[in-house]
Scaffold this motif. Structure first.
Motif, mmCIF file in Angstrom:
data_model
loop_
_atom_site.group_PDB
_atom_site.id
_atom_site.type_symbol
_atom_site.label_atom_id
_atom_site.label_comp_id
_atom_site.label_asym_id
_atom_site.label_seq_id
_atom_site.Cartn_x
_atom_site.Cartn_y
_atom_site.Cartn_z
ATOM 1 N N LEU A 1 0.784 -1.167 0.014
ATOM 2 C CA LEU A 1 -0.112 0.104 0.220
ATOM 3 C C LEU A 1 0.934 1.118 0.048
ATOM 4 O O LEU A 1 0.507 2.091 -0.544
ATOM 5 N N GLN A 2 2.072 0.965 0.725
ATOM 6 C CA GLN A 2 2.902 2.286 0.724
ATOM 7 C C GLN A 2 3.583 2.433 -0.688
ATOM 8 O O GLN A 2 3.838 3.672 -1.011
ATOM 9 N N VAL A 3 3.881 1.270 -1.376
ATOM 10 C CA VAL A 3 4.269 1.395 -2.859
ATOM 11 C C VAL A 3 3.208 2.201 -3.541
ATOM 12 O O VAL A 3 3.436 3.027 -4.618
ATOM 13 N N ASP A 4 2.060 1.824 -3.460
ATOM 14 C CA ASP A 4 0.822 2.247 -4.397
ATOM 15 C C ASP A 4 0.842 3.672 -4.191
ATOM 16 O O ASP A 4 0.629 4.508 -5.124
ATOM 17 N N ALA A 5 0.833 4.292 -2.799
ATOM 18 C CA ALA A 5 0.644 5.539 -2.390
ATOM 19 C C ALA A 5 1.960 6.373 -3.154
ATOM 20 O O ALA A 5 1.751 7.594 -3.625
ATOM 21 N N MET A 6 3.083 6.066 -3.101
ATOM 22 C CA MET A 6 4.428 6.442 -3.664
ATOM 23 C C MET A 6 3.945 6.800 -5.095
ATOM 24 O O MET A 6 4.475 7.774 -5.542
ATOM 25 N N VAL A 7 3.652 5.512 -5.745
ATOM 26 C CA VAL A 7 3.665 5.726 -7.148
ATOM 27 C C VAL A 7 2.630 6.712 -7.621
ATOM 28 O O VAL A 7 2.678 7.114 -8.573
ATOM 29 N N ARG A 8 1.460 6.761 -6.796
ATOM 30 C CA ARG A 8 0.451 7.459 -7.136
ATOM 31 C C ARG A 8 0.964 9.019 -7.005
ATOM 32 O O ARG A 8 0.266 9.808 -7.755
ATOM 33 N N LEU A 9 1.671 9.310 -6.083
ATOM 34 C CA LEU A 9 2.238 10.574 -5.703
ATOM 35 C C LEU A 9 3.054 10.960 -6.775
ATOM 36 O O LEU A 9 3.046 12.332 -7.317
ATOM 37 N N LEU A 10 3.946 10.118 -7.431
ATOM 38 C CA LEU A 10 4.895 10.392 -8.518
ATOM 39 C C LEU A 10 3.927 10.699 -9.771
ATOM 40 O O LEU A 10 4.148 11.638 -10.472
ATOM 41 N N LYS A 11 3.157 10.049 -10.122
ATOM 42 C CA LYS A 11 2.352 9.908 -11.080
ATOM 43 C C LYS A 11 1.353 11.537 -11.169
ATOM 44 O O LYS A 11 1.298 12.155 -12.036
ATOM 45 N N THR A 12 0.995 11.895 -9.980
ATOM 46 C CA THR A 12 0.331 13.021 -9.882
ATOM 47 C C THR A 12 0.943 14.235 -10.071
ATOM 48 O O THR A 12 0.517 14.996 -10.787
ATOM 49 N N PHE A 13 2.231 14.262 -9.769
ATOM 50 C CA PHE A 13 2.967 15.577 -10.156
ATOM 51 C C PHE A 13 3.994 15.390 -11.363
ATOM 52 O O PHE A 13 4.786 16.164 -11.522
ATOM 53 N N GLY A 14 3.687 14.117 -12.156
ATOM 54 C CA GLY A 14 4.171 14.248 -13.478
ATOM 55 C C GLY A 14 5.707 13.888 -13.273
ATOM 56 O O GLY A 14 6.487 14.064 -14.105
ATOM 57 N N TRP A 15 6.086 13.355 -12.277
ATOM 58 C CA TRP A 15 7.503 12.803 -12.045
ATOM 59 C C TRP A 15 7.803 11.571 -12.534
ATOM 60 O O TRP A 15 7.311 10.230 -12.115
ATOM 61 N N THR A 16 8.301 11.444 -14.011
ATOM 62 C CA THR A 16 8.779 10.193 -14.632
ATOM 63 C C THR A 16 10.091 9.683 -14.747
ATOM 64 O O THR A 16 10.165 8.437 -15.190
ATOM 65 N N TRP A 17 10.955 10.632 -14.226
ATOM 66 C CA TRP A 17 12.262 10.183 -14.417
ATOM 67 C C TRP A 17 12.879 9.958 -12.976
ATOM 68 O O TRP A 17 13.193 11.394 -12.329
ATOM 69 N N VAL A 18 12.835 9.244 -12.085
ATOM 70 C CA VAL A 18 13.269 9.188 -10.764
ATOM 71 C C VAL A 18 14.399 8.380 -10.347
ATOM 72 O O VAL A 18 14.480 7.453 -10.985
ATOM 73 N N ALA A 19 15.142 8.876 -9.385
ATOM 74 C CA ALA A 19 16.122 7.622 -8.728
ATOM 75 C C ALA A 19 15.437 6.991 -7.593
ATOM 76 O O ALA A 19 14.726 7.432 -6.795
#
Length: 750
Positions: free
Chosen positions: A105-123
Motif C-alpha cells: 500500500l505504501q508503494v501504491d501511495a508513492m507511485v500515485r504521488l509520482l504520477k500526480t506530479f508528473g515525475w516520470t524520471w526518478v532515482a
C-alpha cells in the motif's frame, strides 16, 4: 516509558482471575496464562511484553520468524511494526494480522504521488534489508505500469565511501526526484552524505520508517537538500500518553505505582525498570512523532487482542467464562474484531491488514527548527490520493512543482519514439494523415477506420463524407442544362432533316445514315443523365456501355459516309465494279452494322465477365468517399482503344477526300468532329492524372458531352444552317454546278 501508556484491561473485560484486578503498566494481564492461551509464553518471557522504543527495530525481523511457527497451533499474532507484503499471504501465514499497513500500500501511495506530479524520471535507493529490497522490488513492478522510469536504482551500502559514490551517481542521473525506500539507519547514512556533498534542488520522497524520525532531520545541513516529502501512517492521538509519562517522571522509584498487582508484582517491577532506563536516555525526553505513531500501533494491537478475548469469553454478558480457550478460537475472534479506538475504526481485511491509509507530510523549517505539515492523504477502500496543493512549499524560487522527466511531453498528435532502454526517454514524431494518436498508447499512431480520416498530427478520426454527382449541385445543374440543350438541338435538327429529307443537303449528309447518327447522338446524350445521383446497379450497367455503343454507331456512320464519297468520286472511274458492289450489297449498312456489332459484342462480353457495380472509392481523397461505378478490368481498355481507332480511321478517310466537291465534301466536318473527340479525350486523361478533387466526375461528364457536341456541331450544325438560312444552296442546280466544277478541275489537272 511504555508504549501503551497506562492501560486498564479490566475496562475492556472483567477478569475471572482475582490477581488481574487493577493491573497497570503491563501490556498483558498475568492471568492470561491461567486461561491456557499462551502456555509457553510465561516460560519464555513472562506476562509483561518487553516493548519499548529501543527494540522496535527488532520487531520487523522477528515477526516473520514468529509468524512462521505460530500457524502450527493457529496462535494469533498481531504485529504493530511488520509491514512486509509477504505476511499478507494467508496460505503461508494464516494466523498473522497487523495494525500497520502493508508495504504494498505504501508503494501504491508513492507511485500515485509520482504520477500526480508528473515525475516520470526518478532515482530510487533502498536499504540492504528485507524492508528496502522488497520495497525496491515492488516499486520496480508498479512504477513502469504508470509510465515511471528509474534513472538510477541501487541499494544503500554500509561503507561511507560507497555511499559517497552512490550519491554522485544519483546526482549524475539528472533525476530531480529521489525515492529513499529505507529504514532509519540507511536513510541516515544516505542523506548525511547528500547533505555533506551539498546536494540541492532535489525532491526527496521518504517512507514511513524515516519520514518523521528525529535522527534524520538532525543531520547538519539537511534543510538545504531540497524538498522532503514523506509517507507516514495516518496520525492518531494516543489518549493517556502524557498522563502516563507524567506519572512515571514524577517518581524516581520504579515501584511508585499505586496499588499492588499481587502475583504481577515482579511483572510491574520489570516494566518499571525498563521505563526508568528508557527515561534516562537524553535523546528520548520528548517523544518524536515517529514514536507516537508507533505507540498507537502497539496500543491498537493490544486492544485487538483484548476485544477478541472479550467476545470469546462472553464478557459482554457481564460474567466471563472460565473454560478452556483454544488458539484457533481466539484467532477467529481476532479476525472479526471491529471497534472504534480514539476516533479510528479498527478492523482487518481478508489478508489480515488494517484498512488504514497514509498521510503525506512535508518537512518545514523555521531557521533551524524542524517541523512537518500534513499536505495530503492516501486512503484505502477505495484507493484515493488527496493533496492540499495550497500547503505545498517547494524549494523552487516561484514555488512551482519541480520537473523530473527524461523528455518533455510531445505536442498534440505527436507519437513518442523511444530512445534507449527507457520508455520515458523519447523524441516526438507527428502522426501522418490518416492516422491518429490515442492517448492510451502514446507510442503508436493508429490507423483510422476505412470510413474515417484524420489530418496531420491528429488525436481523433473523423467520418468521411460520401460524395457523388448530386442533382442540385451547381456544376451538375450546369452540365444538365448543357446536355438538355444538346438533346433539344439534336431533336430539332432531326425534325428539320425529316422535313427536308428529299433535299440535296440531307442526301449529301448520308440520307438515312444521318438519321442513324442523330439517333445515336440522342441516345448517347440520354445516357449522360445516368451519371448524376447515387449510382445503382442498373445505372452502372447502362451509362458507359450505352454511351460507348452509341458513340461507336455515330462514328461508324461517319466512316461509312466517308468511304462512300471516296468510292464515288475517287474510285468509280478506276474500279466501276467496286461502286456497283457497294451499292448492290448495301456497303454502308454492312460497314455500320459490322463496326457497331463488334463494339456491341465487346460491350456485352465485358459486362458479362466483369460487370460494373456501385462501389466506394476510398483512395481518391483523404477526407471523402467517392461513390461511383467500378468499370472492371476490361471495359475502359477495349472500349477506349476501339473508339480511338475508329476515330483515327474516320479522320484518315475523310482527309483523303479533301479535294472533293464542296457540296459533297464531308472531310472538313468529319475532321473537325474527330479533333474535338481527340481533344476531349486527351483533356480528360491529363486532368485525371493531375487532379484528384471531388469534381473529377464532373470533368469526365464534360468531356463526354464535348465529344457529342463536337460531332453535332462539326457535322450537323453547318447542314442545318444551310437548310434554315441559305435555302438557295439546297437545290439540285447548285449541287450539279459543284460537281461540274469539280470535274473540270480534275480533267484540267489530268
Amino acid at each position: 516509558m511504555s508504549l501503551a501508556g497506562p492501560f486498564q484491561l479490566t475496562e475492556l473485560f472483567p477478569s475471572p482471575h482475582p490477581a488481574a484486578s487493577g493491573v497497570r503498566g503491563c501490556l498483558w494481564p498475568c492471568s492470561c496464562c491461567s486461561h491456557h492461551l499462551w502456555p509457553c509464553w510465561e516460560q519464555r518471557r513472562g506476562c509483561c511484553w518487553e516493548l519499548n522504543f529501543s527494540n522496535i527495530w527488532r520487531t520487523r525481523c522477528m515477526s516473520r520468524a514468529v509468524a512462521s511457527f505460530l500457524p502450527c497451533s493457529l496462535s494469533s499474532q498481531v504485529s504493530y511494526e511488520a509491514s512486509s507484503k509477504k505476511l499478507s499471504n494467508k496460505r503461508v501465514f494464516p494466523s498473522f494480522l497487523r495494525t500497520i499497513p502493508s508495504d504494498q500500500l505504501q508503494v501504491d501511495a508513492m507511485v500515485r504521488l509520482l504520477k500526480t506530479f508528473g515525475w516520470t524520471w526518478v532515482a530510487v535507493v533502498g536499504s540492504d534489508n528485507n524492508y528496502g529490497l522488497q520495497g525496491l522490488q515492488m516499486l520496480h513492478e508498479a512504477a513502469p505500469q504508470e509510465g515511471i522510469c528509474f534513472a538510477y536504482q541501487g541499494v544503500i551500502p554500509a561503507s561511507s565511501a560507497e555511499v559517497a559514490r552512490m550519491v554522485l551517481e544519483v546526482v549524475a542521473s539528472a533525476a530531480n526526484v529521489v525515492t529513499v525506500f529505507a529504514n532509519k539507519r540507511s536513510a541516515l547514512l544516505f542523506l548525511w552524505e547528500a547533505a555533506r556533498q551539498n546536494v540541492t534542488g532535489k525532491v526527496w520522497l521518504g517512507t514511513e520508517d524515516w519520514s518523521l524520525a528525529t535522527e534524520i532531520w538532525k543531520i547538519p545541513g539537511v534543510q538545504g537538500i531540497g524538498t522532503v516529502l514523506g509517507v507516514t501512517i495516518h496520525q492518531a492521538r494516543l489518549s493517556g500518553m502524557k498522563a502516563f509519562e507524567a506519572a512515571f517522571a514524577a517518581s524516581e522509584e520504579a515501584g511508585a505505582h499505586r496499588g499492588d498487582a499481587g502475583s504481577c508484582r515482579n511483572c510491574k517491577e520489570r516494566c518499571s525498570q525498563r521505563f526508568s532506563r528508557f527515561r534516562k536516555l537524553p535523546d528520548r525526553q520528548v517523544p518524536s512523532p515517529y514514536d507516537t505513531q508507533g505507540a498507537f500501533s502497539v496500543y491498537s494491537a493490544v486492544y485487538v487482542m483484548a476485544h477478541a478475548l472479550h467476545h470469546l469469553l462472553g464478557c459482554q454478558t457481564g460474567v466471563c467464562q472460565k473454560g478452556t480457550v483454544y488458539p484457533w478460537q481466539l484467532l477467529k475472534e481476532v479476525k472479526r474484531v471491529n471497534f472504534s479506538l480514539n476516533h479510528r475504526q479498527i478492523y482487518f481485511d481478508t489478508n489480515g491488514d488494517p484498512l488504514v491509509g497514509y498521510d503525506l507530510v512535508l518537512w518545514t523549517w523555521a531557521g533551524q527548527e524542524w517541523n512537518y505539515t500534513v499536505v495530503g492523504s492516501f486512503d484505502r477502500n477505495p484507493d484515493r490520493l488527496s493533496i492540499h496543493k495550497d500547503r505545498l512549499l517547494w524549494h523552487t524560487e516561484d514555488n512551482q512543482v519541480p520537473d523530473s522527466v527524461c523528455s518533455k511531453e510531445c505536442g498534440t498528435g505527436e507519437q513518442k519514439v523511444q530512445q534507449g532502454m527507457h520508455q520515458c526517454c523519447f523524441h516526438c514524431v507527428g502522426c501522418s494523415p490518416g492516422t491518429f494518436l490515442n492517448r492510451s498508447d502514446p507510442y503508436t499512431c493508429q490507423k483510422c477506420q476505412k470510413d474515417q480520416w484524420a489530418p496531420d498530427r491528429s488525436e481523433a478520426c473523423f467520418d468521411r463524407t460520401v460524395i457523388f454527382m448530386l442533382w442540385d449541385d451547381p456544376i451538375s445543374v450546369a452540365l444538365l442544362a448543357a446536355n438538355t440543350l444538346l438533346l433539344l438541338l439534336v431533336a430539332g435538327t432531326t425534325g428539320v432533316f425529316v422535313r427536308n429529307r428529299h433535299t440535296p443537303v440531307v442526301k449529301s449528309a448520308g440520307g438515312w445514315m444521318c438519321f442513324a447518327m442523330l439517333g445515336s447522338l440522342a441516345c448517347a446524350s440520354l445516357s449522360l443523365y445516368c451519371f448524376f445521383g447515387a449510382p445503382g446497379h442498373f445505372v452502372c450497367l447502362l451509362r458507359l456501355s450505352v454511351y460507348s455503343t452509341c458513340l461507336t454507331g455515330c462514328l461508324s456512320c461517319m466512316a461509312a459516309r466517308s468511304v462512300q464519297i471516296v468510292i464515288i468520286f475517287k474510285m468509280a472511274a478506276r474500279a466501276p465494279g467496286l461502286y456497283g458492289a457497294w451499292r448492290k450489297y448495301h456497303g454502308s449498312g454492312l460497314l455500320i452494322g459490322a463496326i457497331t456489332g463488334l463494339q456491341g459484342t465487346m460491350v456485352l462480353t465485358s459486362l458479362t465477365i466483369s460487370p460494373p457495380a456501385p462501389y466506394k472509392n476510398y483512395e481518391a481523397f483523404e477526407e471523402l468517399i467517392l461513390l461511383e461505378c467500378s468499370q472492371g478490368d476490361t471495359i475502359p481498355v477495349f472500349w477506349m482503344i476501339f473508339n480511338s481507332l475508329l476515330g483515327v480511321a474516320c479522320f484518315t478517310i475523310s482527309y483523303a477526300g479533301k479535294d472533293l466537291p464542296n457540296s459533297y465534301n464531308e472531310a472538313k466536318c468529319i475532321t473537325f468532329s474527330n479533333l474535338i473527340y481527340f481533344v476531349s479525350f486527351i483533356t480528360y486523361t491529363t486532368a485525371a492524372s493531375i487532379y484528384k478533387g471531388k469534381y473529377l466526375a464532373a470533368i469526365h461528364i464534360a468531356t463526354l458531352l464535348c465529344t457529342l457536341a463536337g460531332i453535332f456541331g462539326g457535322y450537323f450544325a453547318p447542314k442545318a444552317y444551310v437548310i434554315l438560312f441559305h435555302s438557295h444552296l439546297n437545290t439540285n442546280q447548285h449541287f450539279q454546278m459543284s460537281i461540274q466544277s469539280y470535274t473540270k478541275r480534275v480533267n484540267a489537272a489530268g
